[in-house]
Design a protein around this motif. Structure first.
Motif, mmCIF file in Angstrom:
data_model
loop_
_atom_site.group_PDB
_atom_site.id
_atom_site.type_symbol
_atom_site.label_atom_id
_atom_site.label_comp_id
_atom_site.label_asym_id
_atom_site.label_seq_id
_atom_site.Cartn_x
_atom_site.Cartn_y
_atom_site.Cartn_z
ATOM 1 N N GLU A 51 0.632 -1.447 -0.125
ATOM 2 C CA GLU A 51 -0.110 0.053 0.138
ATOM 3 C C GLU A 51 0.937 1.331 0.211
ATOM 4 N N GLY A 52 0.340 1.949 -0.677
ATOM 5 C CA GLY A 52 1.308 3.245 -0.981
ATOM 6 C C GLY A 52 1.105 3.935 0.426
ATOM 7 N N PHE A 53 1.552 5.341 0.796
ATOM 8 C CA PHE A 53 1.961 6.050 1.872
ATOM 9 C C PHE A 53 2.679 8.030 1.371
ATOM 10 N N PHE A 54 1.981 8.455 2.516
ATOM 11 C CA PHE A 54 2.911 9.878 2.475
ATOM 12 C C PHE A 54 3.487 9.846 3.516
ATOM 13 N N HIS A 55 4.408 10.055 4.442
ATOM 14 C CA HIS A 55 5.429 9.852 5.508
ATOM 15 C C HIS A 55 5.528 11.005 5.514
ATOM 16 N N LEU A 56 5.061 12.030 6.546
ATOM 17 C CA LEU A 56 6.438 13.141 7.148
ATOM 18 C C LEU A 56 7.230 12.743 7.974
ATOM 19 N N ILE A 57 8.807 13.259 7.500
ATOM 20 C CA ILE A 57 9.613 13.020 7.884
ATOM 21 C C ILE A 57 10.511 14.072 8.804
ATOM 22 N N GLY A 58 9.826 15.205 8.182
ATOM 23 C CA GLY A 58 10.344 15.810 9.429
ATOM 24 C C GLY A 58 9.570 17.154 9.200
ATOM 25 N N ILE A 59 9.304 18.060 10.099
ATOM 26 C CA ILE A 59 9.159 19.575 10.133
ATOM 27 C C ILE A 59 9.407 20.173 11.021
ATOM 28 N N SER A 60 10.231 21.397 11.085
ATOM 29 C CA SER A 60 10.555 22.420 11.535
ATOM 30 C C SER A 60 10.269 24.080 11.236
ATOM 31 N N GLY A 61 10.143 24.603 11.763
ATOM 32 C CA GLY A 61 9.762 26.150 11.586
ATOM 33 C C GLY A 61 9.734 27.119 12.687
ATOM 34 N N SER A 62 9.437 27.998 12.296
ATOM 35 C CA SER A 62 8.869 29.047 13.452
ATOM 36 C C SER A 62 7.401 29.720 12.689
ATOM 37 N N VAL A 63 7.677 31.279 13.524
ATOM 38 C CA VAL A 63 6.241 31.538 13.219
ATOM 39 C C VAL A 63 6.087 32.513 11.588
ATOM 40 N N GLU A 64 7.461 33.255 11.899
ATOM 41 C CA GLU A 64 8.085 33.083 10.271
ATOM 42 C C GLU A 64 8.071 32.357 8.685
ATOM 43 N N GLU A 65 8.827 30.626 9.332
ATOM 44 C CA GLU A 65 9.080 30.496 8.153
ATOM 45 C C GLU A 65 8.758 28.810 8.934
ATOM 46 N N THR A 66 8.406 27.460 8.233
ATOM 47 C CA THR A 66 8.044 26.290 8.134
ATOM 48 C C THR A 66 8.176 25.475 7.185
#
Length: 96
Positions: A51-66
């Motif tokens: 089965e296929g998928f979407f895998h969120l491997i990273g998220i980083s940021g602040s109010v100004e940029e994510t």
């Protein structure tokens, strides 16, 4: 087996909270909304085998940029192309 990486960069606007009304744009909240547009049942923790998928491997940021980073995978080429197209559409929403 088909796989791709996707990165979405969201730029916000940080304003002092005392004068933020109608001015502040929190890129982190936009990132959460965009991630919420992906089908919940198409994440690795809800799929198995081929089965296929979407895998969120990273998220980083602040109010100004994510930045959101994903892996897109699918064994079926047509489904894979549809996943990539959905990710492009979601990325376009980040540009609004």
């Amino acid at each position: 087996f088909n796989a791709a990486g996707a990165e979405i960069l969201i730029t916000g606007r940080n304003i002092h909270p005392g004068s933020a009304k109608n001015k502040l744009v929190n890129s982190q909240l936009i990132a959460m909304e965009l991630n919420g547009l992906l089908p919940v049942h198409q994440r690795p923790e809800s799929t198995e085998g081929y089965e296929g998928f979407f895998h969120l491997i990273g998220i980083s940021g602040s109010v100004e940029e994510t930045e959101l980073r994903y892996i897109i995978r699918d064994h079926d080429r047509e489904s894979y192309e549809a996943r990539k197209a959905l990710m492009v559409e979601i990325g376009k929403k980040a540009q609004l």
